[in-house]
Design a protein around this motif. Structure first.
Motif, mmCIF file in Angstrom:
data_model
loop_
_atom_site.group_PDB
_atom_site.id
_atom_site.type_symbol
_atom_site.label_atom_id
_atom_site.label_comp_id
_atom_site.label_asym_id
_atom_site.label_seq_id
_atom_site.Cartn_x
_atom_site.Cartn_y
_atom_site.Cartn_z
ATOM 1 N N MET A 1 33.284 40.985 27.068
ATOM 2 C CA MET A 1 32.940 42.397 26.894
ATOM 3 C C MET A 1 34.023 43.300 27.482
ATOM 4 O O MET A 1 34.281 44.387 26.962
ATOM 5 C CB MET A 1 31.588 42.695 27.542
ATOM 6 C CG MET A 1 30.413 42.052 26.820
ATOM 7 S SD MET A 1 28.826 42.718 27.322
ATOM 8 C CE MET A 1 28.872 44.338 26.582
ATOM 9 N N GLU A 2 34.645 42.855 28.553
ATOM 10 C CA GLU A 2 35.711 43.660 29.152
ATOM 11 C C GLU A 2 37.031 43.477 28.424
ATOM 12 O O GLU A 2 37.772 44.439 28.214
ATOM 13 C CB GLU A 2 35.862 43.296 30.630
ATOM 14 C CG GLU A 2 34.677 43.735 31.490
ATOM 15 C CD GLU A 2 34.866 43.389 32.942
ATOM 16 O OE1 GLU A 2 35.796 42.605 33.250
ATOM 17 O OE2 GLU A 2 34.088 43.887 33.779
ATOM 18 N N SER A 3 37.350 42.244 28.013
ATOM 19 C CA SER A 3 38.619 42.009 27.325
ATOM 20 C C SER A 3 38.627 42.625 25.929
ATOM 21 O O SER A 3 39.688 43.032 25.442
ATOM 22 C CB SER A 3 38.899 40.514 27.245
ATOM 23 O OG SER A 3 37.904 39.847 26.485
ATOM 24 N N MET A 4 37.467 42.713 25.272
ATOM 25 C CA MET A 4 37.378 43.334 23.956
ATOM 26 C C MET A 4 36.892 44.776 24.032
ATOM 27 O O MET A 4 36.548 45.378 23.009
ATOM 28 C CB MET A 4 36.471 42.506 23.042
ATOM 29 C CG MET A 4 36.969 41.091 22.817
ATOM 30 S SD MET A 4 35.959 40.175 21.624
ATOM 31 C CE MET A 4 36.683 38.539 21.772
ATOM 32 N N HIS A 5 36.822 45.302 25.246
ATOM 33 C CA HIS A 5 36.585 46.722 25.501
ATOM 34 C C HIS A 5 35.244 47.230 24.976
ATOM 35 O O HIS A 5 35.097 48.410 24.664
ATOM 36 C CB HIS A 5 37.722 47.576 24.925
ATOM 37 C CG HIS A 5 39.080 47.151 25.388
ATOM 38 N ND1 HIS A 5 39.514 47.346 26.679
ATOM 39 C CD2 HIS A 5 40.092 46.505 24.735
ATOM 40 C CE1 HIS A 5 40.737 46.866 26.816
ATOM 41 N NE2 HIS A 5 41.111 46.346 25.650
ATOM 42 N N VAL A 6 34.260 46.336 24.864
ATOM 43 C CA VAL A 6 32.900 46.815 24.614
ATOM 44 C C VAL A 6 32.453 47.670 25.791
ATOM 45 O O VAL A 6 31.723 48.645 25.642
ATOM 46 C CB VAL A 6 31.948 45.618 24.384
ATOM 47 C CG1 VAL A 6 30.518 46.098 24.165
ATOM 48 C CG2 VAL A 6 32.420 44.787 23.197
ATOM 49 N N ILE A 7 32.891 47.272 26.956
ATOM 50 C CA ILE A 7 32.826 48.088 28.171
ATOM 51 C C ILE A 7 34.239 48.601 28.425
ATOM 52 O O ILE A 7 35.167 47.804 28.556
ATOM 53 C CB ILE A 7 32.351 47.263 29.388
ATOM 54 C CG1 ILE A 7 30.915 46.744 29.162
ATOM 55 C CG2 ILE A 7 32.408 48.088 30.670
ATOM 56 C CD1 ILE A 7 30.455 45.814 30.265
#
Length: 460
Positions: free
Chosen positions: A241-247
């Motif tokens: 989620m952080e690496s794909m910038h969902v967050i």
């Protein structure tokens, strides 16, 4: 944020655990008192002798014959001293004396532990010398320890009940005095820890957990499932989620407290891992959800699915499209599957239909815990335009209803050979086709904005 209601531990289950431990101690004592000295001596020998550890030839026969109280000639009728690894147990040998029968059977068994997964490892396993004797002694120590912990649990439970009865309330969070309420919360937490420590080291608990046959209402299995999730799936979810910038493209941050799983009906019946690229033909069907809690309680949740990668031609950027909202989902620790029939569908499911050359779209599944385990207010629902899927503000939505994000998941879609059939099946408009050409004048791309007229650049 108001605290969730904390119910008292069941005294019946605590007392049942105490009775079980006492019964096991009594049965162990009865077996020990009824065992003759010869049987005890034989049992110790039977657990200390391994086939592969015996010497070759007559030495092995003499050692076994002496231990089980028979002659070497009688033993050779059932056992080949030249090859100790090929022990032949026949019907005649099983009808021999109890000492010889028990010795032969226990000696033959070489059951590998459940932790060994491959057949090669199971065949190569050799039971350590003295394992049975050590196992019985360790089990007795664990049983005594369990008995002591359950006695302490009963005393602490009476203490919590006394505090609650003192103020004539039904739950800990209703105690008006802050000091007493904190004391009751701490005591309840200690009770839960003791119940976990009393059971976690027993072999049957580990075996049931490894086989997946356990009751999530018991604290020890809640602890084991949570520990496994935090070690594997939780780390994978946060990383992707952080690496794909969902967050932070959807919500600013997340501290996962429940295990959220997603799957789609049809041929792909497995739970998908976070960030998996799916075919639009598969995701056209409404997904199924699982929300695994790690406590024995019932709460209400809301599921929201958004796409933050919808191109916005007006701003030359992206906007968030709302795809699904399902609220008032009742979930308990032992029933993690989402039952849509007993929930409130605020916005129906919109199948993913990315436009051509718009890249990968992230479809974020956010799970919110509803405050005070109460349904969403109908008055607030009327003040929020949920039918307008375009430019959906998920942050404002969660703040308006006081929702707390406790779990998430996501998958990805891009335009593929099934997208146009999905649009046609669900009556969706024809999509745009994007290119890498950059227009210099507004008139060059005004055709894509049906609500504006050529020359009205200020509106864009």
């Amino acid at each position: 944020m108001p605290r969730a209601r904390v119910s008292l531990l069941s005294l019946g289950s605590v007392r049942q655990g105490l009775r079980d431990s006492i019964r096991h101690l009594q049965s162990s004592s009865a077996r020990a008192s009824s065992t003759s000295p010869n049987e005890v001596e034989h049992s110790d020998f039977a657990t200390e002798v391994e086939i592969n550890d015996l010497p070759d030839g007559s030495a092995a026969s003499e050692r076994i014959a002496k231990a089980i109280g028979c002659s070497v000639n009688d033993l050779n009728a059932y056992f080949d001293p030249a090859d100790p690894s090929t022990l032949s147990i026949t019907a005649k040998s099983l009808k021999a004396s109890p000492q010889m029968r028990t010795s032969l059977l226990e000696w033959r068994q070489n059951i590998p532990p459940i932790s060994l997964r491959t057949e090669r490892a199971k065949k190569a396993y050799r039971r350590p010398i003295g394992l049975n004797a050590a196992f019985e002694k360790a089990l007795k120590v664990l049983t005594v320890d369990k008995h002591e912990k359950y006695e302490r649990i009963l005393r602490l439970t009476d203490k919590v009940e006394g505090i609650i009865n003192q103020f004539n309330v039904k739950a800990i969070d209703e105690i008006p005095v802050q000091k007493k309420r904190s004391e009751a919360y701490l005591t309840a937490g200690l009770i839960r820890k003791l119940r976990i420590d009393a059971e976690i080291n027993f072999p049957e608990v580990t075996s049931q957990f490894e086989m997946g046959k356990f009751d999530m209402r018991l604290p020890v299995y809640q602890h084991l499932v949570r520990a496994r999730w935090e070690k594997n799936d939780r780390l994978l979810l946060i990383d992707r989620m952080e690496s794909m910038h969902v967050i932070p493209d959807t919500l600013p941050t997340l501290y996962p407290q429940v295990d959220v799983k997603v799957r789609f009906p049809g041929t792909n019946t497995f739970w998908i891992d976070p960030g998996r690229v799916m075919s639009t033909g598969v995701t056209a069907s409404e997904p199924k959800f699982s929300i695994q809690m790690f406590e024995d309680s019932t709460k209400l949740f809301t599921i929201v699915i958004v796409d933050p990668d919808t191109p916005d031609l007006l701003t030359d950027s992206y906007k968030t499209t709302l795809h699904y909202i399902l609220s008032d989902i009742s979930i308990s620790g032992n029933s993690p599957l989402v039952d849509k029939a007993n929930a409130n569908e605020l916005v129906s499911y919109l199948p993913p239909h990315p436009e051509k050359n718009s890249g990968y779209h992230r479809y974020a599944v956010w799970v919110f815990e509803q405050p005070n385990c109460e349904p969403l207010s109908t008055e607030k629902l009327a003040s929020f335009d949920l039918q307008n899927r375009d430019s959906f503000d998920i942050r404002r939505f969660s703040q308006l209803y006081g929702l707390k994000a406790v779990g998430a998941h996501f998958w990805r879609n891009k335009y593929d050979s099934r997208t146009e059939s999905v649009r046609e099946k669900y009556g969706l408009p024809q999509g745009l086709v994007y290119s890498h050409k950059r227009y210099q004048h507004y008139e060059d791309y005004a055709w894509a904005l049906p609500d504006l007229e050529v020359g009205d650049e200020n509106k864009a």
